[in-house]
Design an enzyme around this catalytic site. Structure first.
Site, PDB file in Angstrom:
ATOM      1  N   GLU A  35       0.785  -1.374  -0.041  1.00 15.41           N
ATOM      2  CA  GLU A  35      -0.065   0.048  -0.105  1.00 15.41           C
ATOM      3  C   GLU A  35       0.795   1.297  -0.020  1.00 15.41           C
ATOM      4  OE1 GLU A  35      -0.521  -2.405   2.172  1.00 15.41           O
ATOM      5  OE2 GLU A  35      -2.202  -3.357   2.003  1.00 15.41           O
ATOM      6  N   GLY A 230      -0.002 -10.257 -15.092  1.00 11.44           N
ATOM      7  CA  GLY A 230       1.640 -10.195 -15.332  1.00 11.44           C
ATOM      8  C   GLY A 230       2.056 -10.234 -16.850  1.00 11.44           C
ATOM      9  N   GLY A 233      -0.939  -9.446 -19.457  1.00 10.02           N
ATOM     10  CA  GLY A 233      -1.618  -8.276 -19.567  1.00 10.02           C
ATOM     11  C   GLY A 233      -2.422  -8.304 -18.602  1.00 10.02           C
ATOM     12  N   ASP A 260       1.964  -2.948  -7.673  1.00  6.52           N
ATOM     13  CA  ASP A 260       1.670  -1.996  -7.061  1.00  6.52           C
ATOM     14  C   ASP A 260       1.505  -0.641  -8.029  1.00  6.52           C
ATOM     15  OD1 ASP A 260       1.477  -3.497  -4.639  1.00  6.52           O
ATOM     16  OD2 ASP A 260       3.525  -3.243  -4.353  1.00  6.52           O
TER      17      ASP A 260
HETATM   18  O1  KDG Z   1       3.870  -6.022  -3.774  1.00 10.96           O
HETATM   19  C1  KDG Z   1       5.051  -6.087  -3.142  1.00 10.96           C
HETATM   20  C2  KDG Z   1       5.032  -6.342  -1.840  1.00 10.96           C
HETATM   21  O2  KDG Z   1       4.427  -7.712  -1.955  1.00 10.96           O
HETATM   22  C3  KDG Z   1       6.415  -6.692  -1.038  1.00 10.96           C
HETATM   23  O3  KDG Z   1       6.783  -5.408  -1.146  1.00 10.96           O
HETATM   24  C4  KDG Z   1       5.983  -7.003   0.366  1.00 10.96           C
HETATM   25  O4  KDG Z   1       3.821  -5.827   0.742  1.00 10.96           O
HETATM   26  C5  KDG Z   1       4.761  -6.891   1.078  1.00 10.96           C
HETATM   27  C6  KDG Z   1       4.115  -8.043   1.904  1.00 10.96           C
HETATM   28  O5  KDG Z   1       3.496  -7.524   2.643  1.00 10.96           O
HETATM   29  O6  KDG Z   1       4.348  -9.003   1.352  1.00 10.96           O
END
Ligand code: KDG
Length: 322
Positions: A35, A230, A233, A260
């Site tokens: 987030e 991924g 697409g 993200d």
């Molecule tokens: O979206 C990438 C995340 O998965 C990573 O940075 C770690 O947020 C994370 C998690 O809690 O797994």
């Protein structure tokens, strides 16, 4: 436009070499956490952001707050707790050569004790969107209650809710536990984002279209459902419309953070009134850009970067056709 998000932001220790961690001596220190990465992405795309999180009163906490400040992500509602800032390690390319393993050291972290009382309703005033993901309610019972409270406040203030299922199997090991925790949030989100992997995990017996149908039945408030696939697409469903946009082909260096960046760019595009197709094109481009370099947020693109990437890809296609 103001956007608000809730989640854990952590220190990521990313080995500079592939292989088993017991033989890794050097790590790069990064900042990560879904987030928070989405908020950085939206801030770079021109949104004013507030991030609800908690860090420890330690050096890692200071590092995270400094990073959020330097990325112009609002830290007015960040809580400092008497517990350590969450940390995780990556183990790259071992034992499966193409895979990265995530090893959490976040139990008992500062954010794991975040609770509904830590949310100041003030931060929802003037916001247009609240975003979180399935990681947050899976972290602890108090985090789940805090997520429910944030949903309640978003509804009270008439703010659109975006939710990415983002299932982490180390937090939600079975489809049953995942469904039990995520159910309320899937039901109440107006923008529901998921991934092909999450759909396969939740509905293993079915094919993609049937899996999406199952999710749609649960998502009774969703105006928009987005599926990230991924390298294949992404797709979006709005009413009876379904739009598919193929992915850009890039060499993947570090896929963490790509989803993200996709979310940040998709949500920004939609909030700015771009069409569904255009929003998916930009979001796919952002995912491809971030997957091409190390770190979750560092390569998160601006609009200018996105335009440049997209026009370069078009140029590449034209060159290939010629
Ligand atoms: O979206 C990438 C995340 O998965 C990573 O940075 C770690 O947020 C994370 C998690 O809690 O797994």
């Amino acid at each position: 436009m103001n956007v608000v998000s809730l989640g854990e932001i952590l220190i990521q220790l990313n080995p500079i070499n592939k292989g088993p961690l017991r033989h890794v001596n050097l790590f790069e220190r990064h900042i990560a956490g879904s987030e928070g990465t989405v908020m950085i992405g939206m801030s770079r795309l021109g949104f004013s952001t507030e991030f609800l999180t908690a860090v420890g009163d330690d050096e890692f906490g200071k590092c995270i707050i400094a990073t959020l400040n330097s990325e112009k992500v609002g830290t007015n509602f960040v809580r400092i707790k008497p517990y350590p800032t969450g940390v995780y390690f990556l183990q790259r390319g071992y034992p499966i050569p193409e895979k990265t393993d995530v090893l959490y050291y976040r139990k008992g972290s500062a954010f794991s004790v975040f609770s509904p009382e830590d949310i100041d309703p003030e931060c929802f005033k003037d916001a247009v969107l609240f975003h979180t993901s399935g990681i947050t309610p899976a972290l602890s019972d108090s985090c789940r209650l805090a997520t429910l409270r944030a949903f309640e406040l978003a509804k009270e203030y008439g703010i659109k809710i975006s939710f990415d299922t983002n299932i982490r199997r180390k937090l939600l090991p079975t489809a049953e536990t995942a469904m039990k925790i995520l159910d309320d949030f899937i039901r109440d989100a107006q923008i529901l984002i998921t991934g092909q992997g999450d759909l396969e995990f939740l509905f293993p017996e079915q094919k993609l279209e049937a899996q999406i149908g199952r999710l749609m039945d649960l998502a009774s408030n969703a105006e928009l459902i987005v599926v990230k696939m991924g390298k294949e697409g992404s797709m979006a469903y709005k009413g009876k419309d379904k739009i598919y946009v193929p992915a850009y082909k890039v060499e993947t260096v570090d896929e963490l953070g790509a989803g993200d960046a996709f979310d940040a760019t998709f949500l920004s595009s939609i909030l700015l009134g771009k069409s569904l197709e255009e929003s998916l094109v930009y979001a796919n481009a952002a995912g491809a850009i971030v997957a091409s370099s190390i770190g979750d947020f560092e390569a998160s693109p601006s609009w200018k970067d996105l335009e440049l990437f997209i026009s370069f890809q078009k140029e590449g296609e034209r060159r290939l056709i010629r």
